[in-house]
Design an enzyme around this catalytic site. Structure first.
Site, PDB file in Angstrom:
ATOM      1  N   GLU A   1       9.889   1.104  10.525  1.00  0.00           N
ATOM      2  CA  GLU A   1      10.846   2.201  10.276  1.00  0.00           C
ATOM      3  C   GLU A   1      10.077   3.490  10.536  1.00  0.00           C
ATOM      4  O   GLU A   1       9.181   3.843   9.762  1.00  0.00           O
ATOM      5  CB  GLU A   1      11.343   2.167   8.823  1.00  0.00           C
ATOM      6  CG  GLU A   1      11.965   0.847   8.391  1.00  0.00           C
ATOM      7  CD  GLU A   1      13.371   0.627   8.926  1.00  0.00           C
ATOM      8  OE1 GLU A   1      13.877   1.502   9.653  1.00  0.00           O
ATOM      9  OE2 GLU A   1      13.946  -0.426   8.630  1.00  0.00           O
TER      10      GLU A   1
ATOM     11  N   LYS B   1       0.844  -1.199   0.000  1.00  0.00           N
ATOM     12  CA  LYS B   1       0.000   0.000   0.000  1.00  0.00           C
ATOM     13  C   LYS B   1       0.878   1.248   0.000  1.00  0.00           C
ATOM     14  O   LYS B   1       1.554   1.544   0.983  1.00  0.00           O
ATOM     15  CB  LYS B   1      -0.916   0.047   1.230  1.00  0.00           C
ATOM     16  CG  LYS B   1      -2.013   1.119   1.040  1.00  0.00           C
ATOM     17  CD  LYS B   1      -2.781   1.425   2.298  1.00  0.00           C
ATOM     18  CE  LYS B   1      -2.207   2.540   3.109  1.00  0.00           C
ATOM     19  NZ  LYS B   1      -2.090   3.829   2.397  1.00  0.00           N
TER      20      LYS B   1
ATOM     21  N   THR C   1       1.679   6.052  14.122  1.00  0.00           N
ATOM     22  CA  THR C   1       1.052   5.028  13.269  1.00  0.00           C
ATOM     23  C   THR C   1       1.719   3.682  13.496  1.00  0.00           C
ATOM     24  O   THR C   1       1.047   2.642  13.537  1.00  0.00           O
ATOM     25  CB  THR C   1       1.162   5.404  11.774  1.00  0.00           C
ATOM     26  OG1 THR C   1       0.893   6.785  11.621  1.00  0.00           O
ATOM     27  CG2 THR C   1       0.199   4.606  10.932  1.00  0.00           C
TER      28      THR C   1
ATOM     29  N   GLU D   1       9.262  15.613  16.164  1.00  0.00           N
ATOM     30  CA  GLU D   1       9.559  15.589  14.725  1.00  0.00           C
ATOM     31  C   GLU D   1       8.679  16.607  13.995  1.00  0.00           C
ATOM     32  O   GLU D   1       7.453  16.554  14.103  1.00  0.00           O
ATOM     33  CB  GLU D   1       9.305  14.186  14.164  1.00  0.00           C
ATOM     34  CG  GLU D   1       9.730  14.065  12.711  1.00  0.00           C
ATOM     35  CD  GLU D   1       9.406  12.704  12.089  1.00  0.00           C
ATOM     36  OE1 GLU D   1       8.279  12.220  12.292  1.00  0.00           O
ATOM     37  OE2 GLU D   1      10.266  12.150  11.387  1.00  0.00           O
TER      38      GLU D   1
ATOM     39  N   GLY E   1       6.691   4.781   8.360  1.00  0.00           N
ATOM     40  CA  GLY E   1       5.798   5.922   8.554  1.00  0.00           C
ATOM     41  C   GLY E   1       6.055   6.554   9.910  1.00  0.00           C
ATOM     42  O   GLY E   1       7.132   6.390  10.495  1.00  0.00           O
TER      43      GLY E   1
ATOM     44  N   CYS F   1      13.084  11.188   6.598  1.00  0.00           N
ATOM     45  CA  CYS F   1      13.194  10.763   8.001  1.00  0.00           C
ATOM     46  C   CYS F   1      14.614  10.943   8.518  1.00  0.00           C
ATOM     47  O   CYS F   1      14.825  11.087   9.719  1.00  0.00           O
ATOM     48  CB  CYS F   1      12.775   9.301   8.111  1.00  0.00           C
ATOM     49  SG  CYS F   1      13.693   8.238   6.980  1.00  0.00           S
TER      50      CYS F   1
HETATM   51  P1  NAD Z   1       1.998   7.905   8.307  1.00  0.00           P
HETATM   52  O1  NAD Z   1       2.368   7.102   9.506  1.00  0.00           O
HETATM   53  O2  NAD Z   1       0.907   8.865   8.410  1.00  0.00           O
HETATM   54  O3  NAD Z   1       1.607   6.947   7.089  1.00  0.00           O
HETATM   55  C1  NAD Z   1       2.469   5.960   6.591  1.00  0.00           C
HETATM   56  C2  NAD Z   1       1.651   4.886   5.891  1.00  0.00           C
HETATM   57  O4  NAD Z   1       0.855   4.227   6.868  1.00  0.00           O
HETATM   58  C3  NAD Z   1       0.677   5.430   4.842  1.00  0.00           C
HETATM   59  O5  NAD Z   1       0.613   4.536   3.763  1.00  0.00           O
HETATM   60  C4  NAD Z   1      -0.642   5.459   5.589  1.00  0.00           C
HETATM   61  O6  NAD Z   1      -1.764   5.356   4.763  1.00  0.00           O
HETATM   62  C5  NAD Z   1      -0.501   4.221   6.467  1.00  0.00           C
HETATM   63  N1  NAD Z   1      -1.330   4.222   7.674  1.00  0.00           N
HETATM   64  C6  NAD Z   1      -1.834   5.280   8.362  1.00  0.00           C
HETATM   65  N2  NAD Z   1      -2.565   4.847   9.410  1.00  0.00           N
HETATM   66  C7  NAD Z   1      -2.497   3.501   9.409  1.00  0.00           C
HETATM   67  C8  NAD Z   1      -3.020   2.483  10.251  1.00  0.00           C
HETATM   68  N3  NAD Z   1      -3.774   2.766  11.309  1.00  0.00           N
HETATM   69  N4  NAD Z   1      -2.725   1.198   9.960  1.00  0.00           N
HETATM   70  C9  NAD Z   1      -1.945   0.883   8.910  1.00  0.00           C
HETATM   71  N5  NAD Z   1      -1.438   1.801   8.065  1.00  0.00           N
HETATM   72  C10 NAD Z   1      -1.698   3.101   8.320  1.00  0.00           C
HETATM   73  O7  NAD Z   1       3.363   8.568   7.837  1.00  0.00           O
HETATM   74  P2  NAD Z   1       3.553   9.625   6.672  1.00  0.00           P
HETATM   75  O8  NAD Z   1       3.013  10.929   7.143  1.00  0.00           O
HETATM   76  O9  NAD Z   1       3.087   9.029   5.402  1.00  0.00           O
HETATM   77  O10 NAD Z   1       5.168   9.691   6.600  1.00  0.00           O
HETATM   78  C11 NAD Z   1       5.933  10.525   7.385  1.00  0.00           C
HETATM   79  C12 NAD Z   1       6.539   9.769   8.542  1.00  0.00           C
HETATM   80  O11 NAD Z   1       7.267   8.648   8.066  1.00  0.00           O
HETATM   81  C13 NAD Z   1       7.546  10.590   9.313  1.00  0.00           C
HETATM   82  O12 NAD Z   1       7.346  10.387  10.693  1.00  0.00           O
HETATM   83  C14 NAD Z   1       8.886  10.027   8.869  1.00  0.00           C
HETATM   84  O13 NAD Z   1       9.932  10.209   9.795  1.00  0.00           O
HETATM   85  C15 NAD Z   1       8.547   8.592   8.689  1.00  0.00           C
HETATM   86  N6  NAD Z   1       9.514   7.939   7.822  1.00  0.00           N
HETATM   87  C16 NAD Z   1      10.396   7.053   8.365  1.00  0.00           C
HETATM   88  C17 NAD Z   1      11.369   6.439   7.574  1.00  0.00           C
HETATM   89  C18 NAD Z   1      12.355   5.455   8.146  1.00  0.00           C
HETATM   90  O14 NAD Z   1      13.015   4.768   7.368  1.00  0.00           O
HETATM   91  N7  NAD Z   1      12.497   5.348   9.453  1.00  0.00           N
HETATM   92  C19 NAD Z   1      11.410   6.739   6.206  1.00  0.00           C
HETATM   93  C20 NAD Z   1      10.498   7.665   5.690  1.00  0.00           C
HETATM   94  C21 NAD Z   1       9.545   8.246   6.495  1.00  0.00           C
END
Ligand code: NAD
Length: 494
Positions: free
Chosen positions: A267, A192, A249, A398, A245, A301
């Site tokens: 991650e 997804k 989440t 963050e 993400g 990130c």
């Molecule tokens: P997010 O957590 O809002 O969403 C990430 C994904 O999870 C999306 O596809 C979203 O639709 C899905 N999602 C949301 N709620 C969910 C649930 N209840 N169950 C399952 N899936 C769900 O994150 P974002 O805003 O898309 O991305 C930004 C965040 O990601 C930042 O905190 C960033 O630091 C982090 N990030 C981490 C890394 C890493 O490698 N550690 C890399 C990139 C981004």
């Protein structure tokens, strides 16, 4: 069509509400409409225009995708590694063949400068497929001889259907970072992409057909996190989950997975320190740290959002950031010369500017930036803040935008305490010419990655992941292949 979501421009009612592309889920090798018939708007953050309609999928669509992946698993898992490898290489070649189109899609969907999509996102998607295509040809398994009584050997077997959930900041880069090792190891998957950035995942699905990927091996379901994402995380027939993400989440995904004892890799977020000692090569440290702060509008990130500069060089570092941030070219992400594009959504602009306001309240000085850019689209100026204490919220939470703080420090012990003071532990950068100090500080910092005199140098073989609330588990190289397989010991009496 047209339930709105957070990326939708609440402040742009005059925008035409039409979709140029109507995307569909990719299930069992075919494009299919969501069962509910509902679609979401996909917005170009730089123009605030709707560029696509994407399926608002729910548990029923996820069920169909998981069923297809399950049906494909046996045959795919028994496909010789060499054949799997060839198919992955073909996908990489097709991404390369469509490089410019994919870079444009990524830029339009995410708001990132096209130069960055060309330099980082698309090359890395190609590299991910090539890396894992060839890695599976070089895997060895372990054997343990128990004196002269038994021989133990380890089978590493794929688990079944992998659930792969990716964020919006590096869309194809991170989706392929999950898909490639999952299927290389012999699993099938339901992936997804973020609902904010579905375009390159959709194009990838078309390329999978062109590559001749067997039906059901890779399924792509679009939709919102709490519905489509949550259905993947909680699905009984998905034994392994890789999620990238936000930390909040990640906690929900972990909670959904726990009662089913899934294998989970998380991650998550970061609040990464950049530490500049007085003996650092500032000619190199300042421009690289500036890039670490503002690349992809600070929406990586691994961005270094907390700079700590040792007192003798503090003014010089602040001055370098001031001039550097002011000289970054903000503009149309599709222009070759643009260095700062648009943030992902109107809501994210509000969040980022909310932290600038908080910085003022916490006693910070906004050295440069701090405003939304006066033009259509979600543009925010690169912002440099000084005068804040290490324990204030702006330095602890963050922000994930073009906002960097610079704080002075006196000695090594103090800066290690500053660096380790957040609940995050993703990455860090240390700038010094003193090699012994570099190793000492690297060992003392609580983060999954420490860069010495560099930033974002990524070798795909190394373990990647976060400490503390930045994640659970490691991916990369054989760590990914181990994650996507289960070890089985076979004990043979001699
Ligand atoms: P997010 O957590 O809002 O969403 C990430 C994904 O999870 C999306 O596809 C979203 O639709 C899905 N999602 C949301 N709620 C969910 C649930 N209840 N169950 C399952 N899936 C769900 O994150 P974002 O805003 O898309 O991305 C930004 C965040 O990601 C930042 O905190 C960033 O630091 C982090 N990030 C981490 C890394 C890493 O490698 N550690 C890399 C990139 C981004």
């Amino acid at each position: 069509m047209g339930t709105s979501r957070s990326k939708t421009a609440a402040d742009a009612p005059e925008m035409p509400r039409f979709a140029r592309h109507k995307l569909q889920n990719f299930i069992n090798g075919e494009f299919v409409a969501p069962k509910s018939g509902r679609y979401l708007d996909d917005i170009n953050p730089a123009t605030e225009e709707v560029i696509a309609a994407i399926p608002d999928s729910d548990a029923g669509d996820v069920d169909a995708a998981v069923a297809a992946a399950r049906a494909a698993f046996r045959s795919w898992s028994l496909t010789p590694a060499d054949n799997r490898s060839r198919l992955l290489l073909k996908i990489a070649d097709l991404i390369e063949k469509n490089f410019e189109e994919l870079a444009r899609l990524e830029s339009a969907d995410n708001g990132k400068p096209i130069s960055l999509a060309r330099r980082l996102d698309i090359p890395r998607a190609i590299a991910n497929f090539r890396f894992f295509a060839t890695a599976i040809l070089h895997q060895a398994s372990e054997a343990h001889l128990t004196d002269s009584t038994a021989l133990n050997y380890t089978l590493r077997q794929p688990l079944g259907v992998a659930g792969l959930i990716a964020p919006w900041n590096l869309p194809l880069y991170l989706l392929s970072w999950k898909i490639a090792p999952a299927i290389a190891a012999g699993n099938t998957c339901v992936a997804k992409p973020s609902e904010m950035t579905p375009m390159t995942a959709n194009r990838l699905a078309e390329l999978l057909i062109e590559a001749g990927m067997p039906q059901g091996v890779i399924n792509i379901v679009h939709g919102l996190g709490p519905t489509a994402g949550a259905a993947i995380a909680a699905h009984r027939d998905v034994p392994v989950l890789s999620f990238t993400g936000g930390t909040a989440t990640g906690a929900k995904v972990a909670a959904a997975a726990a009662p089913l004892f899934k294998k989970v890799s998380l991650e998550l977020g970061g609040k990464n320190p950049t530490i500049i000692f007085a003996d650092a090569d500032l000619e190199e440290a300042i421009p690289t740290s500036l890039r670490a702060a503002f690349w992809n509008q600070g929406e990586i990130c691994l961005c270094g959002s907390r700079v700590f500069a040792q007192r003798p060089v503090f003014d010089k570092v602040v001055e370098g950031f001031f001039h550097g941030a002011k000289s970054l070219r903000i503009g149309d992400p599709l222009d070759d010369g643009t260095q700062i594009g648009a943030l992902i959504s109107a809501a994210h602009v509000d969040k980022v500017l909310g932290y600038v306001e908080l910085a003022r309240k916490e006693g910070g000085k906004i050295f440069t930036g701090g405003h939304r850019v006066e033009r259509r689209g979600y543009f925010v100026e690169p912002t440099v803040i000084t005068g804040l204490q290490s324990d204030c919220r702006v330095l602890q939470e963050e922000i994930f935008g073009p906002v960097v703080t610079i704080t002075p420090f006196d000695d090594e012990a103090e800066v290690i305490a500053f660096a380790n003071s957040t609940r995050y532990g993703l990455s860090s950068s240390v700038w010094t010419r003193d090699l012994q100090r570099a190793h000492r500080v690297a060992a003392a910092i609580e983060s999954g990655t420490v860069w010495i005199n560099c930033w974002l140098l990524r070798d795909l073989r190394v373990p990647f992941g976060g400490a503390k609330e930045s994640g659970v588990g490691r991916e990369g190289g054989f760590d990914s292949l181990e994650f996507f397989t289960e070890a089985k010991n076979v004990c043979v009496k001699l």
